[in-house]
Design a protein around this motif. Sequence first.
Motif, PDB file in Angstrom:
ATOM      1  N   LYS A 146      -9.933 -11.309 -10.485  1.00 58.55           N
ATOM      2  CA  LYS A 146     -10.805 -12.116 -11.343  1.00 58.55           C
ATOM      3  C   LYS A 146     -11.921 -12.750 -10.518  1.00 58.55           C
ATOM      4  O   LYS A 146     -13.059 -12.899 -10.995  1.00 58.55           O
ATOM      5  CB  LYS A 146     -10.009 -13.192 -12.070  1.00 58.55           C
ATOM      6  N   PHE A 147     -11.608 -13.135  -9.277  1.00 62.50           N
ATOM      7  CA  PHE A 147     -12.654 -13.652  -8.403  1.00 62.50           C
ATOM      8  C   PHE A 147     -13.718 -12.589  -8.148  1.00 62.50           C
ATOM      9  O   PHE A 147     -14.922 -12.874  -8.171  1.00 62.50           O
ATOM     10  CB  PHE A 147     -12.051 -14.117  -7.079  1.00 62.50           C
ATOM     11  N   VAL A 148     -13.305 -11.360  -7.901  1.00 61.91           N
ATOM     12  CA  VAL A 148     -14.253 -10.254  -7.703  1.00 61.91           C
ATOM     13  C   VAL A 148     -15.162 -10.133  -8.929  1.00 61.91           C
ATOM     14  O   VAL A 148     -16.378  -9.949  -8.800  1.00 61.91           O
ATOM     15  CB  VAL A 148     -13.502  -8.935  -7.436  1.00 61.91           C
ATOM     16  N   GLN A 149     -14.582 -10.258 -10.097  1.00 58.28           N
ATOM     17  CA  GLN A 149     -15.362 -10.199 -11.340  1.00 58.28           C
ATOM     18  C   GLN A 149     -16.310 -11.389 -11.461  1.00 58.28           C
ATOM     19  O   GLN A 149     -17.516 -11.232 -11.684  1.00 58.28           O
ATOM     20  CB  GLN A 149     -14.405 -10.173 -12.534  1.00 58.28           C
ATOM     21  N   ASP A 150     -15.779 -12.594 -11.297  1.00 58.86           N
ATOM     22  CA  ASP A 150     -16.563 -13.801 -11.544  1.00 58.86           C
ATOM     23  C   ASP A 150     -17.638 -14.027 -10.488  1.00 58.86           C
ATOM     24  O   ASP A 150     -18.689 -14.610 -10.776  1.00 58.86           O
ATOM     25  CB  ASP A 150     -15.636 -15.027 -11.600  1.00 58.86           C
ATOM     26  N   ALA A 151     -17.382 -13.575  -9.270  1.00 59.58           N
ATOM     27  CA  ALA A 151     -18.371 -13.728  -8.198  1.00 59.58           C
ATOM     28  C   ALA A 151     -19.422 -12.626  -8.236  1.00 59.58           C
ATOM     29  O   ALA A 151     -20.352 -12.631  -7.432  1.00 59.58           O
ATOM     30  CB  ALA A 151     -17.674 -13.736  -6.840  1.00 59.58           C
ATOM     31  N   ALA A 152     -19.258 -11.685  -9.168  1.00 67.36           N
ATOM     32  CA  ALA A 152     -20.188 -10.552  -9.311  1.00 67.36           C
ATOM     33  C   ALA A 152     -20.310  -9.770  -8.006  1.00 67.36           C
ATOM     34  O   ALA A 152     -21.406  -9.427  -7.552  1.00 67.36           O
ATOM     35  CB  ALA A 152     -21.558 -11.027  -9.781  1.00 67.36           C
ATOM     36  N   VAL A 153     -19.154  -9.495  -7.390  1.00 70.54           N
ATOM     37  CA  VAL A 153     -19.119  -8.757  -6.125  1.00 70.54           C
ATOM     38  C   VAL A 153     -19.750  -7.377  -6.312  1.00 70.54           C
ATOM     39  O   VAL A 153     -19.467  -6.673  -7.281  1.00 70.54           O
ATOM     40  CB  VAL A 153     -17.662  -8.624  -5.622  1.00 70.54           C
ATOM     41  N   THR A 154     -20.602  -6.992  -5.351  1.00 72.05           N
ATOM     42  CA  THR A 154     -21.266  -5.680  -5.417  1.00 72.05           C
ATOM     43  C   THR A 154     -20.723  -4.698  -4.382  1.00 72.05           C
ATOM     44  O   THR A 154     -20.846  -3.489  -4.551  1.00 72.05           O
ATOM     45  CB  THR A 154     -22.784  -5.823  -5.203  1.00 72.05           C
ATOM     46  N   ILE A 155     -20.145  -5.215  -3.300  1.00 71.16           N
ATOM     47  CA  ILE A 155     -19.508  -4.372  -2.273  1.00 71.16           C
ATOM     48  C   ILE A 155     -18.095  -4.898  -2.078  1.00 71.16           C
ATOM     49  O   ILE A 155     -17.909  -6.044  -1.668  1.00 71.16           O
ATOM     50  CB  ILE A 155     -20.254  -4.442  -0.920  1.00 71.16           C
ATOM     51  N   LEU A 156     -17.095  -4.074  -2.375  1.00 72.25           N
ATOM     52  CA  LEU A 156     -15.701  -4.497  -2.233  1.00 72.25           C
ATOM     53  C   LEU A 156     -15.009  -3.630  -1.193  1.00 72.25           C
ATOM     54  O   LEU A 156     -14.930  -2.410  -1.336  1.00 72.25           O
ATOM     55  CB  LEU A 156     -14.955  -4.389  -3.563  1.00 72.25           C
ATOM     56  N   GLY A 157     -14.512  -4.270  -0.135  1.00 74.78           N
ATOM     57  CA  GLY A 157     -13.771  -3.564   0.899  1.00 74.78           C
ATOM     58  C   GLY A 157     -12.279  -3.658   0.653  1.00 74.78           C
ATOM     59  O   GLY A 157     -11.774  -4.638   0.096  1.00 74.78           O
ATOM     60  N   THR A 158     -11.573  -2.627   1.073  1.00 72.92           N
ATOM     61  CA  THR A 158     -10.135  -2.554   0.818  1.00 72.92           C
ATOM     62  C   THR A 158      -9.418  -1.923   2.004  1.00 72.92           C
ATOM     63  O   THR A 158     -10.039  -1.381   2.916  1.00 72.92           O
ATOM     64  CB  THR A 158      -9.828  -1.679  -0.419  1.00 72.92           C
ATOM     65  N   VAL A 159      -8.090  -2.006   1.958  1.00 70.07           N
ATOM     66  CA  VAL A 159      -7.235  -1.138   2.761  1.00 70.07           C
ATOM     67  C   VAL A 159      -6.366  -0.374   1.767  1.00 70.07           C
ATOM     68  O   VAL A 159      -6.018  -0.897   0.700  1.00 70.07           O
ATOM     69  CB  VAL A 159      -6.365  -1.926   3.765  1.00 70.07           C
ATOM     70  N   PRO A 160      -6.015   0.877   2.069  1.00 69.46           N
ATOM     71  CA  PRO A 160      -5.295   1.699   1.091  1.00 69.46           C
ATOM     72  C   PRO A 160      -4.003   1.091   0.566  1.00 69.46           C
ATOM     73  O   PRO A 160      -3.671   1.268  -0.618  1.00 69.46           O
ATOM     74  CB  PRO A 160      -5.048   2.997   1.869  1.00 69.46           C
ATOM     75  N   SER A 161      -3.251   0.382   1.403  1.00 69.68           N
ATOM     76  CA  SER A 161      -2.000  -0.231   0.925  1.00 69.68           C
ATOM     77  C   SER A 161      -2.272  -1.240  -0.179  1.00 69.68           C
ATOM     78  O   SER A 161      -1.483  -1.379  -1.128  1.00 69.68           O
ATOM     79  CB  SER A 161      -1.275  -0.921   2.085  1.00 69.68           C
ATOM     80  N   LEU A 162      -3.370  -1.944  -0.064  1.00 70.97           N
ATOM     81  CA  LEU A 162      -3.753  -2.930  -1.074  1.00 70.97           C
ATOM     82  C   LEU A 162      -4.106  -2.246  -2.387  1.00 70.97           C
ATOM     83  O   LEU A 162      -3.700  -2.687  -3.477  1.00 70.97           O
ATOM     84  CB  LEU A 162      -4.937  -3.743  -0.551  1.00 70.97           C
ATOM     85  N   VAL A 163      -4.851  -1.150  -2.299  1.00 72.77           N
ATOM     86  CA  VAL A 163      -5.232  -0.402  -3.502  1.00 72.77           C
ATOM     87  C   VAL A 163      -3.996   0.129  -4.210  1.00 72.77           C
ATOM     88  O   VAL A 163      -3.886   0.066  -5.439  1.00 72.77           O
ATOM     89  CB  VAL A 163      -6.190   0.753  -3.138  1.00 72.77           C
ATOM     90  N   LYS A 164      -3.051   0.629  -3.432  1.00 70.81           N
ATOM     91  CA  LYS A 164      -1.817   1.149  -4.033  1.00 70.81           C
ATOM     92  C   LYS A 164      -1.074   0.043  -4.780  1.00 70.81           C
ATOM     93  O   LYS A 164      -0.558   0.265  -5.886  1.00 70.81           O
ATOM     94  CB  LYS A 164      -0.930   1.753  -2.945  1.00 70.81           C
ATOM     95  N   ALA A 165      -1.034  -1.152  -4.194  1.00 67.92           N
ATOM     96  CA  ALA A 165      -0.355  -2.279  -4.847  1.00 67.92           C
ATOM     97  C   ALA A 165      -1.060  -2.653  -6.147  1.00 67.92           C
ATOM     98  O   ALA A 165      -0.412  -2.930  -7.165  1.00 67.92           O
ATOM     99  CB  ALA A 165      -0.306  -3.471  -3.895  1.00 67.92           C
ATOM    100  N   TRP A 166      -2.401  -2.681  -6.132  1.00 65.70           N
ATOM    101  CA  TRP A 166      -3.158  -2.988  -7.353  1.00 65.70           C
ATOM    102  C   TRP A 166      -2.853  -1.971  -8.453  1.00 65.70           C
ATOM    103  O   TRP A 166      -2.616  -2.326  -9.592  1.00 65.70           O
ATOM    104  CB  TRP A 166      -4.650  -2.984  -7.065  1.00 65.70           C
ATOM    105  N   LYS A 167      -2.902  -0.711  -8.062  1.00 66.70           N
ATOM    106  CA  LYS A 167      -2.693   0.348  -9.058  1.00 66.70           C
ATOM    107  C   LYS A 167      -1.296   0.284  -9.651  1.00 66.70           C
ATOM    108  O   LYS A 167      -1.115   0.351 -10.877  1.00 66.70           O
ATOM    109  CB  LYS A 167      -2.928   1.721  -8.408  1.00 66.70           C
ATOM    110  N   ASN A 168      -0.290   0.155  -8.792  1.00 66.26           N
ATOM    111  CA  ASN A 168       1.095   0.190  -9.266  1.00 66.26           C
ATOM    112  C   ASN A 168       1.463  -1.029 -10.098  1.00 66.26           C
ATOM    113  O   ASN A 168       2.244  -0.934 -11.045  1.00 66.26           O
ATOM    114  CB  ASN A 168       2.045   0.323  -8.074  1.00 66.26           C
ATOM    115  N   SER A 169       0.900  -2.196  -9.750  1.00 63.75           N
ATOM    116  CA  SER A 169       1.246  -3.415 -10.484  1.00 63.75           C
ATOM    117  C   SER A 169       0.425  -3.599 -11.756  1.00 63.75           C
ATOM    118  O   SER A 169       0.779  -4.413 -12.614  1.00 63.75           O
ATOM    119  CB  SER A 169       1.036  -4.641  -9.586  1.00 63.75           C
ATOM    120  N   LYS A 170      -0.677  -2.852 -11.868  1.00 63.85           N
ATOM    121  CA  LYS A 170      -1.604  -2.961 -13.012  1.00 63.85           C
ATOM    122  C   LYS A 170      -2.163  -4.375 -13.163  1.00 63.85           C
ATOM    123  O   LYS A 170      -2.547  -4.798 -14.256  1.00 63.85           O
ATOM    124  CB  LYS A 170      -0.914  -2.528 -14.310  1.00 63.85           C
TER     125      LYS A 170
END
Length: 731
Positions: free
Chosen positions: A442-466
């Motif tokens: 929600k912070f990414v949304q509200d701050a209007a982030v234009t460049i978002l950096g990640t690590v793959p383990s984090l992305v997997k957690a986001w995807k799996n937890s929905k």
Amino acid sequence: MARGSVWEIGVEDVERAGLSPGEARAFHAALRRAADAHLRKGAEAEIWRAVAEGGVLRPDHPHALHQLVYYSIYATWDTATRGPPPYWFPSPIYCKHTNIGRVLENNGFKLLGSSYRDPISSFGLFQKFSANHPEVYWSIVVKELSVIFHEAPKTILDTSDKSKHGGNWFPGAVLNIAECCLLPMHSPKRTDDSVAIVWRNEGSDDSPVNYMSLKELRNQVMIVANALDTMFRKGDAIAIDMPMTCTAVIIYFAIILAGYVVVSIADSFTANEIGTRMKISKAKGIFTQDFIVRGGRKFPLYGRVREGTPCKAIVVPVLGNDVGVQLRSHDLSWKDFISRAAGLPSRPYNYSPIYLPAENVTNILFSSGTTGDPKAVPWTQLSPIRCAADSWAHIDVQSGDICCWPTNLGWVMGPVLLYSCFLTGATLALYHGSPLGHGFGKFVQDAAVTILGTVPSLVKAWKNSKCMDGLDWTKIRAFGSTGEASDKDDDLWLSSRASYKPIVECCGGTELASSYIQGSLLQPQAFGAFSTPSMSTGFVIFDEHGIPYPDDQPCVGEVGLFPVYMGATDRLLNADHKKVYFDGMPTYKGMNLRRHGDIIQRTIGGYFVVQGRADDTMNLGGIKTSSVEIERVCNRADESVMETAAVSVRSSTGGPEKLVVLAVLKDGSTKADLNLLKMKFQKAIQNNLNPLFKVSFVKVVPEFPRTASNKLLRRVLRDQLKQEISSRSKL
């Protein structure tokens, strides 16, 4: 999940993927219109591009639908003969507005002559030009960044001293790289009123985001710099061991502005690891927090620092103005520390930067090596220029962008993020809390982030937890990914959240202050793959005999970097730099290649895929560590264990490396309670190394394969495990 082709997808398949009957019919009709415009054989990429760019698939569609369409479209794509399938394509119009595109439009004919066509067609040629003529490239780029020389360099590159493998960059230059980050600039455009940092605290998800202007940041940095001068001597090393907060950023820049050296320590480290890094760096003090708050729970941090080092600690309260712990007599609270600047005769936010030669050390970071000891990697004032330039060139970070990348100043990505924002004119976005949940999204949304950096383990957690369902990430125009290998399906999910924006893969090292291979917004991108060497980087891939493969040949081998590499280290504080990075490496066209240690594949189509490490260093959750470190603690975890071998493996579909601990028992048997052993190994690793390292599974074997000289053959164990995993997946 997928059909044999896009034309085999029926309305019922779309319904099963999660759409209502009415939505499914409308979607299916739109999908067929996009596909029918490209009926020729081998047009999979054109069909996917029409679907992705045409908005047929939306971020709010179920992931199952994105999977159905993507995998069905590319079902007939032969990777063996065509390379990885692309999912994102550069725009002929927008490409001219990228940083590199703009440079090429202004300088392409002058640099490349009649070979220049346009930014997309000529990018590969320009990259090779930058590797062959790095002094020309860097003379252009340094003017594009917020770099102010107090004394200008005599030249860009001096290679006359043959003892310096990497050359002497910007000789004679004097500057303060922190000052460069804090002053208004015409190019890149930045004023005192520009937003420097946007942030939010965990638990305040429904509150407006907070903003700090460049002037406010500079004033805060100068207050801290003044307070530092009351306690330390110029050149002292001062550690930071705390989460990546606004206060941590202020402290980081203040230390460098005032002529001290930052020692980067991750806030996840045990007391032993903190103590080791404090001793190696000879730090004279440390900034930390009383606690770390995650998910409403408080975890001690000052307690670990107190146990790990006797050095003076300045303790920041995680909540409110007062620290929530009893301090040692020689330690200071943040409030008392700041008050030391209040009594100075000049205003506390006036400070004259300490200008030093470009080769002066500003930051000591740590990178694990195969010996088990963390290598102390010194960053000079050139290292920040290098990492910022990579972000500028490859991720296309520009003035006006809002960049968010969950990380920590103890890892290389922390300083990389700071300089990538403040030397390009972008805004830094910080979430003071865990990035694992809905609050971060929600912070990414509200701050209007234009460049978002990640690590793959984090992305997997986001995807799996929905946990990111229902959020609007469409302001994002590019993602960055680093730390470990990406999983293709996780990246499909991530890119789809922002209407299929590109994910720029980055692979490098602390000692390089950069990535040596990356993606580019001027090239088609494929999931989990790198599309180019980074700008001004040259390398070869060589076989087991040290013989380089031709540049245009698909192959697998160890990478050897060209030694002239702006921003890379020329020394280590506790190891022989030449021995670590150059001894034993092959020569190429008269150059002694620089070691990085990766085994990489160059595919058909010119993409690169990292296959693992040439040595026994592994990458766990984005943190490089050594087998020796893990084995050392696991060998003592249970009395029945004679010896252990730690290896990392990756599934056949890709994704992060998983830690496997193999054990030989003292009685020679192969019968043991594997769950109990796993629990003991995990506890030993968490208590002595890093709580972020997870043991995936444990195996007991009668003996380990060894060389004639009794050296453990971990690579053989790794290959055996890969075969075992592959056999299981086929069952």
